[in-house]
Design a protein around this motif. Structure first.
Motif, PDB file in Angstrom:
ATOM      1  N   GLY A   1       0.776  -1.120  -0.028  1.00  0.00           N
ATOM      2  CA  GLY A   1       0.000   0.064  -0.042  1.00  0.00           C
ATOM      3  C   GLY A   1       0.897   1.318   0.029  1.00  0.00           C
ATOM      4  N   MET A   2       2.008   1.205  -0.460  1.00  0.00           N
ATOM      5  CA  MET A   2       2.934   2.151  -0.184  1.00  0.00           C
ATOM      6  C   MET A   2       3.550   2.567  -1.619  1.00  0.00           C
ATOM      7  N   PRO A   3       3.772   3.977  -1.900  1.00  0.00           N
ATOM      8  CA  PRO A   3       4.457   4.132  -3.284  1.00  0.00           C
ATOM      9  C   PRO A   3       5.738   3.311  -3.482  1.00  0.00           C
ATOM     10  N   VAL A   4       5.818   2.908  -4.697  1.00  0.00           N
ATOM     11  CA  VAL A   4       7.118   1.985  -5.108  1.00  0.00           C
ATOM     12  C   VAL A   4       7.764   2.750  -6.405  1.00  0.00           C
ATOM     13  N   HIS A   5       8.951   3.078  -6.239  1.00  0.00           N
ATOM     14  CA  HIS A   5       9.737   3.764  -7.353  1.00  0.00           C
ATOM     15  C   HIS A   5      10.934   2.927  -8.028  1.00  0.00           C
ATOM     16  N   ILE A   6      11.150   2.955  -9.047  1.00  0.00           N
ATOM     17  CA  ILE A   6      12.434   2.554  -9.586  1.00  0.00           C
ATOM     18  C   ILE A   6      13.387   3.627 -10.020  1.00  0.00           C
ATOM     19  N   ALA A   7      14.696   3.404  -9.691  1.00  0.00           N
ATOM     20  CA  ALA A   7      15.628   4.303  -9.935  1.00  0.00           C
ATOM     21  C   ALA A   7      16.012   4.472 -11.496  1.00  0.00           C
ATOM     22  N   GLU A   8      16.451   5.646 -11.748  1.00  0.00           N
ATOM     23  CA  GLU A   8      16.567   5.997 -13.222  1.00  0.00           C
ATOM     24  C   GLU A   8      17.278   4.945 -14.010  1.00  0.00           C
ATOM     25  N   ARG A   9      18.572   4.507 -13.298  1.00  0.00           N
ATOM     26  CA  ARG A   9      19.745   3.546 -13.620  1.00  0.00           C
ATOM     27  C   ARG A   9      19.882   2.721 -12.551  1.00  0.00           C
ATOM     28  N   PRO A  10      18.885   1.917 -12.285  1.00  0.00           N
ATOM     29  CA  PRO A  10      19.184   0.992 -10.971  1.00  0.00           C
ATOM     30  C   PRO A  10      20.054   0.071 -10.805  1.00  0.00           C
ATOM     31  N   ASP A  11      20.635  -0.291 -12.064  1.00  0.00           N
ATOM     32  CA  ASP A  11      21.843  -1.417 -12.075  1.00  0.00           C
ATOM     33  C   ASP A  11      23.141  -0.703 -11.706  1.00  0.00           C
ATOM     34  N   VAL A  12      23.227   0.710 -11.779  1.00  0.00           N
ATOM     35  CA  VAL A  12      24.549   1.400 -11.446  1.00  0.00           C
ATOM     36  C   VAL A  12      24.643   2.223 -10.328  1.00  0.00           C
ATOM     37  N   CYS A  13      23.328   2.117  -9.529  1.00  0.00           N
ATOM     38  CA  CYS A  13      23.223   3.071  -8.413  1.00  0.00           C
ATOM     39  C   CYS A  13      24.365   2.996  -7.087  1.00  0.00           C
ATOM     40  N   ALA A  14      24.777   2.060  -7.051  1.00  0.00           N
ATOM     41  CA  ALA A  14      25.738   1.699  -5.917  1.00  0.00           C
ATOM     42  C   ALA A  14      26.922   2.191  -6.198  1.00  0.00           C
ATOM     43  N   VAL A  15      27.485   1.911  -7.533  1.00  0.00           N
ATOM     44  CA  VAL A  15      28.894   2.512  -7.888  1.00  0.00           C
ATOM     45  C   VAL A  15      28.881   3.784  -8.138  1.00  0.00           C
ATOM     46  N   GLN A  16      27.614   4.608  -8.754  1.00  0.00           N
ATOM     47  CA  GLN A  16      27.422   5.955  -8.624  1.00  0.00           C
ATOM     48  C   GLN A  16      27.508   6.542  -7.530  1.00  0.00           C
ATOM     49  N   GLY A  17      27.006   6.116  -6.265  1.00  0.00           N
ATOM     50  CA  GLY A  17      26.901   6.530  -5.134  1.00  0.00           C
ATOM     51  C   GLY A  17      28.339   6.448  -4.417  1.00  0.00           C
ATOM     52  N   LEU A  18      29.070   5.714  -4.688  1.00  0.00           N
ATOM     53  CA  LEU A  18      30.504   5.475  -4.122  1.00  0.00           C
ATOM     54  C   LEU A  18      31.290   6.706  -4.878  1.00  0.00           C
ATOM     55  N   GLY A  19      31.019   6.841  -6.359  1.00  0.00           N
ATOM     56  CA  GLY A  19      31.530   7.942  -7.062  1.00  0.00           C
ATOM     57  C   GLY A  19      31.254   9.209  -6.306  1.00  0.00           C
ATOM     58  N   ALA A  20      29.935   9.468  -6.060  1.00  0.00           N
ATOM     59  CA  ALA A  20      29.701  10.696  -5.461  1.00  0.00           C
ATOM     60  C   ALA A  20      30.183  10.965  -4.593  1.00  0.00           C
ATOM     61  N   MET A  21      30.578  10.186  -3.433  1.00  0.00           N
ATOM     62  CA  MET A  21      31.353  10.448  -2.302  1.00  0.00           C
ATOM     63  C   MET A  21      32.804  10.530  -2.532  1.00  0.00           C
ATOM     64  N   LEU A  22      33.151  10.193  -3.514  1.00  0.00           N
ATOM     65  CA  LEU A  22      34.745  10.076  -4.078  1.00  0.00           C
ATOM     66  C   LEU A  22      34.987  11.424  -4.386  1.00  0.00           C
ATOM     67  N   GLU A  23      33.917  11.929  -5.306  1.00  0.00           N
ATOM     68  CA  GLU A  23      33.982  13.442  -5.726  1.00  0.00           C
ATOM     69  C   GLU A  23      33.847  14.527  -4.819  1.00  0.00           C
ATOM     70  N   GLY A  24      33.378  14.273  -3.590  1.00  0.00           N
ATOM     71  CA  GLY A  24      32.951  15.073  -2.774  1.00  0.00           C
ATOM     72  C   GLY A  24      31.587  15.815  -2.807  1.00  0.00           C
ATOM     73  N   ARG A  25      30.582  15.251  -3.649  1.00  0.00           N
ATOM     74  CA  ARG A  25      29.538  15.779  -3.764  1.00  0.00           C
ATOM     75  C   ARG A  25      28.352  15.700  -2.699  1.00  0.00           C
ATOM     76  N   ILE A  26      28.649  14.793  -1.781  1.00  0.00           N
ATOM     77  CA  ILE A  26      27.867  14.623  -0.585  1.00  0.00           C
ATOM     78  C   ILE A  26      28.280  15.418   0.465  1.00  0.00           C
TER      79      ILE A  26
END
Length: 345
Positions: free
Chosen positions: A310-335
């Motif tokens: 009964g909750m909204p469910v969303h799929i990420a724009e590029r779900p397969d690469v989210c984890a490595v893109q998140g690591l990249g964002a932390m490496l680049e200092g975007r967080i």
């Protein structure tokens, strides 16, 4: 998060070693490797013949002296030496030379939630064998949440479901940390296997290992929903005669066959919500669940979760690469972490 953001900013590259695919993000360059986690080896000489997509295509099609191996299982490195050889070839000589110029080479790596010390040690040893002097470990759930743009650092609940090939991880995050989480040993491979077993028992048909994902064949159209096609044609090998044969498969029966692994995922979501504080559950009623990972694209899975929770469910724009893109964002200092200044007394 095992490592701090300051430590991660000093890293030069990040690796997401998954059971299905291996991805590498280099600071200042971006995603440089996105290949299947597979390697083909000549068992007579020990020589590495192929890695990545070429090795994946060789699965089930090689002579007896060539073996296709997968050094990663369930998000954990099970063959450190082979994982190192695979990574060296995937990175290539040019990229490895550029990384080796760093005085102290640092790397970040994803690890599954609640990974035991042996699994963490295996990930570290794999990268140390590539010349890395310092390895920072990041929980896959947090990396994936950052990669798909969730406000992880804010004092509000976000729920993420990482649908991997061998496991599914569900968590509620707030203030940059995991509030409650579950790791379920059910993933896309379990769903595929349920379909393969159904076709073998009901139609006496064996699907080849290179069958363009039996799931996508059997669940074409609207997939798990009742609005999908009533039947679909599947090609395979007859169990008795060994000859090629095609059968018309009832997709309603296939939906029933995969209910067992999917029910386990629903149970895991329920367990996470029951262990979550009421204030955070109230936030989730509006924000819902974000699905990431390669198996998040399972046809109709998001709709099934909406009906069950009964909750909204969303799929990420590029779900397969989210984890490595998140690591990249932390490496680049975007967080930017939320600043909590102590109150004066």
């Amino acid at each position: 998060m095992t490592a701090s953001l300051e430590q991660l900013r000093r890293c030069h590259f990040a690796v997401d070693l998954g059971a299905a695919r291996t991805r590498v993000y280099v600071k200042g360059t971006g995603l440089v490797v996105d290949q299947p986690s597979a390697a083909a080896v000549n068992t007579r000489t020990g020589a590495l013949i192929a890695v990545g997509e070429l090795a994946e295509k060789m699965t089930g099609r090689t002579p007896h002296y060539i073996r296709v191996v997968r050094p990663v299982s369930g998000g954990t490195v099970v063959d450190i030496e082979m994982a190192q050889r695979m990574l060296r070839h995937l990175l290539g000589d040019k990229m490895r030379r550029a990384l080796r110029r760093k005085p102290i080479l640092r790397a970040a790596a994803c690890t599954p939630h609640d990974a035991d010390p042996l699994a963490q040690r295996a990930a570290i040893e794999t990268l140390v064998g590539l010349g890395v002097r310092k390895v920072e470990l990041v929980d896959t759930l947090i990396a994936a949440a950052i990669g798909c743009g969730l406000p992880v650092e804010q004092p509000e609940a976000t729920m993420i479901m990482v649908c991997g090939a061998a496991a599914t991880q569900v968590a509620v995050l707030s203030l940059g940390s995991i509030v409650t989480a579950e790791r379920l040993p059910v993933g896309g491979e379990a769903v595929d296997q349920a379909i393969v077993q159904h076709l073998r028992h009901e139609h006496e048909l064996i699907l080849p290992s290179q069958s363009v994902r039996p799931l996508q064949l059997a669940l074409s159209g609207n997939g798990l929903t009742a609005q999908g096609p009533a039947s679909t044609e599947i090609h395979g090998r007859d169990v008795a005669t060994g000859l090629a044969r095609s059968v018309q498969v009832d997709t309603a029966a296939v939906r029933d066959a995969i209910q067992a692994p999917l029910t386990a995922i629903l149970d895991g979501i329920g367990k996470v919500l029951r262990a979550c504080p009421p204030d955070l559950v109230a936030d989730l009623a509006d924000r819902g669940i974000m699905m990431v990972g390669g198996s998040a694209l399972l046809p109709g899975l998001d709709q099934m979760l909406r009906q069950a929770t009964g909750m909204p469910v969303h799929i990420a724009e590029r779900p397969d690469v989210c984890a490595v893109q998140g690591l990249g964002a932390m490496l680049e200092g975007r967080i930017t972490p939320l600043a909590l200044d102590p109150l004066g007394t």
